[in-house]
Design a protein around this motif. Structure first.
Motif, PDB file in Angstrom:
ATOM      1  N   ASP A 132       5.200  17.281   8.125  1.00 38.40           N
ATOM      2  CA  ASP A 132       5.040  17.857   6.795  1.00 38.40           C
ATOM      3  C   ASP A 132       4.152  17.013   5.884  1.00 38.40           C
ATOM      4  O   ASP A 132       3.303  17.518   5.183  1.00 38.40           O
ATOM      5  N   ILE A 133       4.404  15.681   5.891  1.00 39.93           N
ATOM      6  CA  ILE A 133       3.679  14.801   4.967  1.00 39.93           C
ATOM      7  C   ILE A 133       2.817  13.850   5.796  1.00 39.93           C
ATOM      8  O   ILE A 133       3.318  13.176   6.698  1.00 39.93           O
ATOM      9  N   PHE A 134       1.541  13.834   5.492  1.00 36.11           N
ATOM     10  CA  PHE A 134       0.631  12.947   6.219  1.00 36.11           C
ATOM     11  C   PHE A 134       0.288  11.757   5.326  1.00 36.11           C
ATOM     12  O   PHE A 134      -0.558  11.866   4.443  1.00 36.11           O
ATOM     13  N   ARG A 135       0.965  10.648   5.560  1.00 33.52           N
ATOM     14  CA  ARG A 135       0.623   9.427   4.825  1.00 33.52           C
ATOM     15  C   ARG A 135      -0.612   8.846   5.497  1.00 33.52           C
ATOM     16  O   ARG A 135      -0.550   8.367   6.627  1.00 33.52           O
ATOM     17  N   THR A 136      -1.718   8.909   4.787  1.00 30.82           N
ATOM     18  CA  THR A 136      -3.004   8.605   5.393  1.00 30.82           C
ATOM     19  C   THR A 136      -3.575   7.314   4.823  1.00 30.82           C
ATOM     20  O   THR A 136      -3.607   7.144   3.602  1.00 30.82           O
ATOM     21  N   PHE A 137      -4.001   6.428   5.691  1.00 31.05           N
ATOM     22  CA  PHE A 137      -4.647   5.206   5.179  1.00 31.05           C
ATOM     23  C   PHE A 137      -5.871   4.879   6.010  1.00 31.05           C
ATOM     24  O   PHE A 137      -6.034   5.358   7.128  1.00 31.05           O
ATOM     25  N   ASP A 138      -6.725   4.065   5.412  1.00 29.21           N
ATOM     26  CA  ASP A 138      -7.845   3.520   6.161  1.00 29.21           C
ATOM     27  C   ASP A 138      -7.825   2.020   5.968  1.00 29.21           C
ATOM     28  O   ASP A 138      -7.652   1.537   4.856  1.00 29.21           O
ATOM     29  N   ALA A 139      -8.013   1.299   7.057  1.00 33.06           N
ATOM     30  CA  ALA A 139      -7.872  -0.155   7.005  1.00 33.06           C
ATOM     31  C   ALA A 139      -8.875  -0.798   6.053  1.00 33.06           C
ATOM     32  O   ALA A 139      -8.629  -1.879   5.532  1.00 33.06           O
ATOM     33  N   LEU A 140     -10.003  -0.157   5.823  1.00 29.35           N
ATOM     34  CA  LEU A 140     -10.990  -0.723   4.907  1.00 29.35           C
ATOM     35  C   LEU A 140     -10.935  -0.055   3.531  1.00 29.35           C
ATOM     36  O   LEU A 140     -11.762  -0.343   2.677  1.00 29.35           O
ATOM     37  N   ASN A 141      -9.969   0.842   3.325  1.00 28.38           N
ATOM     38  CA  ASN A 141      -9.928   1.668   2.107  1.00 28.38           C
ATOM     39  C   ASN A 141     -11.256   2.389   1.914  1.00 28.38           C
ATOM     40  O   ASN A 141     -11.721   2.578   0.783  1.00 28.38           O
ATOM     41  N   ASP A 142     -11.878   2.775   3.011  1.00 25.33           N
ATOM     42  CA  ASP A 142     -13.127   3.539   2.953  1.00 25.33           C
ATOM     43  C   ASP A 142     -12.753   5.007   3.168  1.00 25.33           C
ATOM     44  O   ASP A 142     -12.460   5.431   4.286  1.00 25.33           O
ATOM     45  N   ASP A 360     -15.699 -14.008   6.753  1.00 24.77           N
ATOM     46  CA  ASP A 360     -16.928 -13.697   7.502  1.00 24.77           C
ATOM     47  C   ASP A 360     -17.049 -12.195   7.751  1.00 24.77           C
ATOM     48  O   ASP A 360     -18.140 -11.651   7.818  1.00 24.77           O
ATOM     49  N   LEU A 361     -15.896 -11.556   7.938  1.00 26.99           N
ATOM     50  CA  LEU A 361     -15.906 -10.128   8.264  1.00 26.99           C
ATOM     51  C   LEU A 361     -15.797  -9.243   7.014  1.00 26.99           C
ATOM     52  O   LEU A 361     -15.417  -8.084   7.093  1.00 26.99           O
ATOM     53  N   GLY A 362     -16.073  -9.802   5.838  1.00 24.25           N
ATOM     54  CA  GLY A 362     -16.169  -8.970   4.641  1.00 24.25           C
ATOM     55  C   GLY A 362     -14.865  -8.813   3.873  1.00 24.25           C
ATOM     56  O   GLY A 362     -14.669  -7.811   3.190  1.00 24.25           O
ATOM     57  N   GLN A 363     -13.978  -9.831   3.976  1.00 24.31           N
ATOM     58  CA  GLN A 363     -12.703  -9.832   3.222  1.00 24.31           C
ATOM     59  C   GLN A 363     -11.923  -8.534   3.406  1.00 24.31           C
ATOM     60  O   GLN A 363     -11.370  -7.976   2.453  1.00 24.31           O
ATOM     61  N   ILE A 364     -11.868  -8.031   4.614  1.00 29.00           N
ATOM     62  CA  ILE A 364     -11.192  -6.761   4.848  1.00 29.00           C
ATOM     63  C   ILE A 364      -9.683  -6.905   4.693  1.00 29.00           C
ATOM     64  O   ILE A 364      -9.117  -7.976   4.921  1.00 29.00           O
ATOM     65  N   PRO A 365      -8.998  -5.823   4.268  1.00 26.92           N
ATOM     66  CA  PRO A 365      -7.535  -5.872   4.242  1.00 26.92           C
ATOM     67  C   PRO A 365      -7.013  -6.128   5.660  1.00 26.92           C
ATOM     68  O   PRO A 365      -7.699  -5.802   6.636  1.00 26.92           O
ATOM     69  N   LEU A 366      -5.835  -6.703   5.770  1.00 23.21           N
ATOM     70  CA  LEU A 366      -5.262  -6.951   7.093  1.00 23.21           C
ATOM     71  C   LEU A 366      -4.170  -5.933   7.372  1.00 23.21           C
ATOM     72  O   LEU A 366      -3.047  -6.058   6.902  1.00 23.21           O
ATOM     73  N   VAL A 367      -4.522  -4.895   8.085  1.00 26.70           N
ATOM     74  CA  VAL A 367      -3.588  -3.837   8.450  1.00 26.70           C
ATOM     75  C   VAL A 367      -4.129  -3.250   9.753  1.00 26.70           C
ATOM     76  O   VAL A 367      -5.317  -3.396  10.041  1.00 26.70           O
ATOM     77  N   PRO A 410     -15.137  -4.352   2.089  1.00 25.13           N
ATOM     78  CA  PRO A 410     -15.137  -4.574   0.640  1.00 25.13           C
ATOM     79  C   PRO A 410     -16.229  -5.554   0.188  1.00 25.13           C
ATOM     80  O   PRO A 410     -16.799  -5.405  -0.880  1.00 25.13           O
ATOM     81  N   MET A 411     -16.489  -6.576   1.021  1.00 19.24           N
ATOM     82  CA  MET A 411     -17.576  -7.517   0.740  1.00 19.24           C
ATOM     83  C   MET A 411     -18.518  -7.474   1.942  1.00 19.24           C
ATOM     84  O   MET A 411     -18.117  -7.058   3.021  1.00 19.24           O
ATOM     85  N   PRO A 412     -19.773  -7.936   1.770  1.00 17.73           N
ATOM     86  CA  PRO A 412     -20.678  -7.911   2.928  1.00 17.73           C
ATOM     87  C   PRO A 412     -20.214  -8.846   4.049  1.00 17.73           C
ATOM     88  O   PRO A 412     -19.619  -9.892   3.781  1.00 17.73           O
ATOM     89  N   ILE A 413     -20.491  -8.454   5.279  1.00 12.74           N
ATOM     90  CA  ILE A 413     -20.194  -9.299   6.441  1.00 12.74           C
ATOM     91  C   ILE A 413     -21.210 -10.437   6.487  1.00 12.74           C
ATOM     92  O   ILE A 413     -22.364 -10.253   6.099  1.00 12.74           O
ATOM     93  N   ASP A 414     -20.781 -11.601   6.935  1.00 17.85           N
ATOM     94  CA  ASP A 414     -21.681 -12.740   7.055  1.00 17.85           C
ATOM     95  C   ASP A 414     -22.894 -12.335   7.904  1.00 17.85           C
ATOM     96  O   ASP A 414     -22.744 -11.922   9.054  1.00 17.85           O
TER      97      ASP A 414
END
Ligand code: CO
Length: 694
Positions: A132-142, A360-367, A410-414
């Protein structure tokens, strides 16, 4: 709009119906998904959810989370259960409460972006099966990674809950990346996409109470859709954070039944219900009814899973997450990975390097899956890098991330790392900046074609499209083509009882050990050997039961520097000799032989459909050549070459999946593939010789 919180205590007689609160706090229960995923590695079986399902349905939860996240993977891989069947089965017991699932955006319930046709079909089938409910996420919030699934959720008339992954680079909310305006901007974007609710997903339990207050208050003033808070207990803050969120007017929070709560899971429901009784946020839930459910779980269900609970620590709070921001699930993955590689002592190096790799990988969220991507790359760096080279072994997923296949960081990759990762990358060396799935070709038709002799069921086809290797294995079991191994079978309460009896007896000293058979007399042929394992020395006496020992001569080594581990395997027996006094008559083995030789012959575990073909891939008689060894334990997911192919040094030969990350193992030298000693689907040990190049 703000909901003023006030404490107005009334009567605590549980038999008396409480007057409804002005603005009751809504609760989503996560016990049957995130709860057992966090505490018991997602091993909960459907049959163990049924005994409490009807009672849970009566509580009045806003929703119950029963699917998604790691359940789809774990069920077919480790439990031999059809993930689709779980929704249908539970739906027969939950007649009132909506079902919620965790959907990883375009990653669905896997670890990479899938093509649009798979994503659309997956959502449609999930809805059709009862979601019924789709809790949707993206690891980069993109949120470009939401486009396909959201369109499908809406087309099915289902609830789209948009998530913002809560992440930090500072000890508290703020800094250059994850500050208040970042979250408000994301919330506006979700509302514009048609989100029915917005969820702040604090997967590592990093949200501090006053940050929650500020954030929820600002969100309530910025968007009009209800706000939902998902905050793991891990750091110990979530119960206090919940309270500040309630005061700030949060609409829905996530909890677990107490037996599935705390540690890396979520705060328990019962204290929250109790604490809010008689206030304007009273949940209205029946505490004795909750207690009854917990009784059933404690008595009849959880003993079967207790052995999976990580009880290596007494404390239920993980302080590391506050210091290193390493989410609990990721932490246990890293520990397991290091343990399997005999490198657990390196865990502090991993903690130290992790923020650097993340930066180095652009300060990505950790999920999931970025937590694994950053975590495993850090492990690889700690284990394989040296002074001369950094990022020596880059996983395929890091290459994909550098290319833009996961979306915008979120930030550029090295730039230096990005260049290195994309050198020779299959899709090109220039990063892609569009919507990731736009460049993925449809995948369903191929999956349908691959399975046509086994099944034409769309749910099976999707399962296989998401998990080709383990999904195929599961379908072979499901359709009776192969027998599932015993370790996929459930543990019964009876087995648990027997085990506990044994432990009790052992503790009381009543366990009678079996008498060992008396050792036979040493014969005149018994010989002593010095055995050296790294720095340790053992003296071993060898005496064959019938007659003198057979001595195998190891041929003289012509090129000792390049001698593969396989050379230490017995060659043709040369002669049966009388007892030899001096072990030095045997040629010294190559340095790596004691460890690698057994791995070469025994590391490949049988069980895959391809195992029968082993005979045609055995090592060549002359054993010349350079071995390509598994640098870590894992599962073979792809073999790009066959025997007789020529390879250039550095060219990928075999892809090894370790902790969900793929590592392309490249040829250590140029030459011809002399032998391939593994099959797709095989689990291999560290140092197993996967192929020999000569
Ligand atoms: Co969670």
């Amino acid at each position: 709009m703000t909901d003023h919180f006030s404490v107005k205590m009334t009567d605590l007689n549980f038999d008396k119906k409480r007057p409804p609160a002005e603005n009751p706090l809504k609760i989503e229960d996560l016990s049957l998904r995130d709860g057992h995923q966090s505490l018991f590695a997602t091993r909960g079986r459907t049959e163990d959810m049924i005994p409490v399902a009807e009672r849970m349905d009566e509580i009045g939860f806003w929703a119950v989370e029963v699917w998604g996240g790691a359940t789809f993977d774990t069920m077919h891989r480790f439990l031999n259960e059809d993930p689709w069947e779980r929704i249908r089965t539970l739906k027969r017991y939950f007649k009132k409460t909506p079902f919620s699932m965790l959907l990883r955006g375009q990653n669905l319930v896997g670890y990479r972006n899938y093509a649009d046709d798979v994503a659309k079909a997956f959502v449609e089938r999930s809805a059709e099966n009862g979601m019924d409910i789709f809790r949707t996420f993206d690891a980069l919030n993109d949120y470009r990674n939401f486009e396909t699934v959201v369109a499908a959720i809406k087309a099915c008339g289902k609830h789209f809950q948009g998530c913002i992954c809560y992440s930090m680079t500072e000890p508290r909310m703020g800094g250059d990346v994850y500050n208040l305006s970042y979250y408000l901007e994301k919330a506006r974007a979700l509302q514009d996409m048609g989100a029915d609710t917005i969820c702040i997903k604090d997967m590592a339990g990093l949200m501090a109470p006053y940050d929650a207050f500020e954030l929820i208050k600002a969100l309530k003033e910025t968007v009009s859709v209800p706000i939902h808070l998902h905050s793991h207990f891990t750091s110990g803050m979530s119960p206090i954070t919940h309270f500040k969120a309630v005061e700030a007017g949060v609409d829905i929070i996530d909890t677990c039944l107490s037996s599935y709560a705390y540690r890396t899971s979520h705060a328990a429901i019962e204290p929250m219900v109790m604490a809010l009784i008689g206030t304007n946020r009273d949940t209205g839930f029946d505490l004795p009814a909750l207690a009854e459910i917990n009784n059933i779980l404690e008595k009849d269900i959880l003993p079967k899973y207790k052995h999976l609970l990580d009880d290596s620590k007494v404390s239920i709070i993980d302080i590391n997450v506050l210091l290193h921001q390493t989410p609990g699930g990721m932490l246990s993955n890293l520990v397991n990975q290091l343990r399997e590689m005999d490198a657990l002592d390196k865990i502090h190096d991993v903690y130290e390097q992790l923020p650097k790799v993340r930066k180095d990988l652009g300060q990505i969220p950790l999920v999931t899956p970025t937590s694994q991507i950053v975590g495993i790359q850090t492990v690889n760096n700690v284990l394989f890098d040296d002074e001369t080279e950094k990022y020596k072994m880059i996983t395929s997923q890091v290459k994909d991330l550098c290319y833009g296949l996961y979306g915008k960081t979120p930030m550029p990759i090295d730039p230096e790392l990005q260049k290195k990762a994309l050198k020779g990358y299959e899709r090109g060396e220039t990063p892609f900046t569009g919507r990731p799935a736009a460049i993925l070709s449809p995948e369903l038709d191929k999956a349908r074609e691959d399975l046509k002799d086994i099944t034409t069921d769309i749910d099976d086809i999707i399962l296989y499209a998401l998990y080709p290797v383990t999904g195929k294995k599961f379908l072979m079991y499901k359709y009776g083509r192969e027998n599932p191994p015993d370790d996929l079978k459930p543990r019964t309460l009876e087995e648990v009882r027997r085990e506990q009896e044994l432990i009790k007896k052992a503790k009381a000293g009543q366990l009678v050990e079996k008498k060992k058979a008396a050792a036979p007399e040493k014969s005149e042929y018994a010989r002593s050997f010095n055995v050296f394992v790294e720095d340790e020395h053992f003296e071993v006496v060898v005496d064959e039961p019938d007659g003198p020992p057979m001595i195998y001569a190891v041929p003289q080594q012509t090129a000792p520097a390049r001698q593969p581990a396989a050379a230490a395997q017995p060659q043709s027996p040369v002669r049966k000799t009388p007892p030899v006094q001096a072990p030095k008559a045997l040629a010294p083995a190559p340095k790596s032989a004691p460890k690698a030789a057994p791995a070469a012959s025994a590391a490949v575990t049988p069980g895959s459909a391809g195992a029968a073909k082993k005979s045609e891939t055995k090592a060549p008689a002359d054993s010349q050549g350079t071995p390509l060894k598994a640098p870590m334990p894992g599962m073979i997911v792809r073999i790009d070459k066959k025997v007789g192919d020529t390879v250039k040094q550095g060219e990928p030969v075999v892809t090894l999946e370790a902790m969900k990350m793929e590592n392309a193992l490249s040829a250590p030298v140029s030459g011809t593939i002399l032998s391939i000693n593994c099959n797709v689907g095989d689990s291999v040990a560290k140092n197993a010789v996967l192929c020999v190049i000569g």
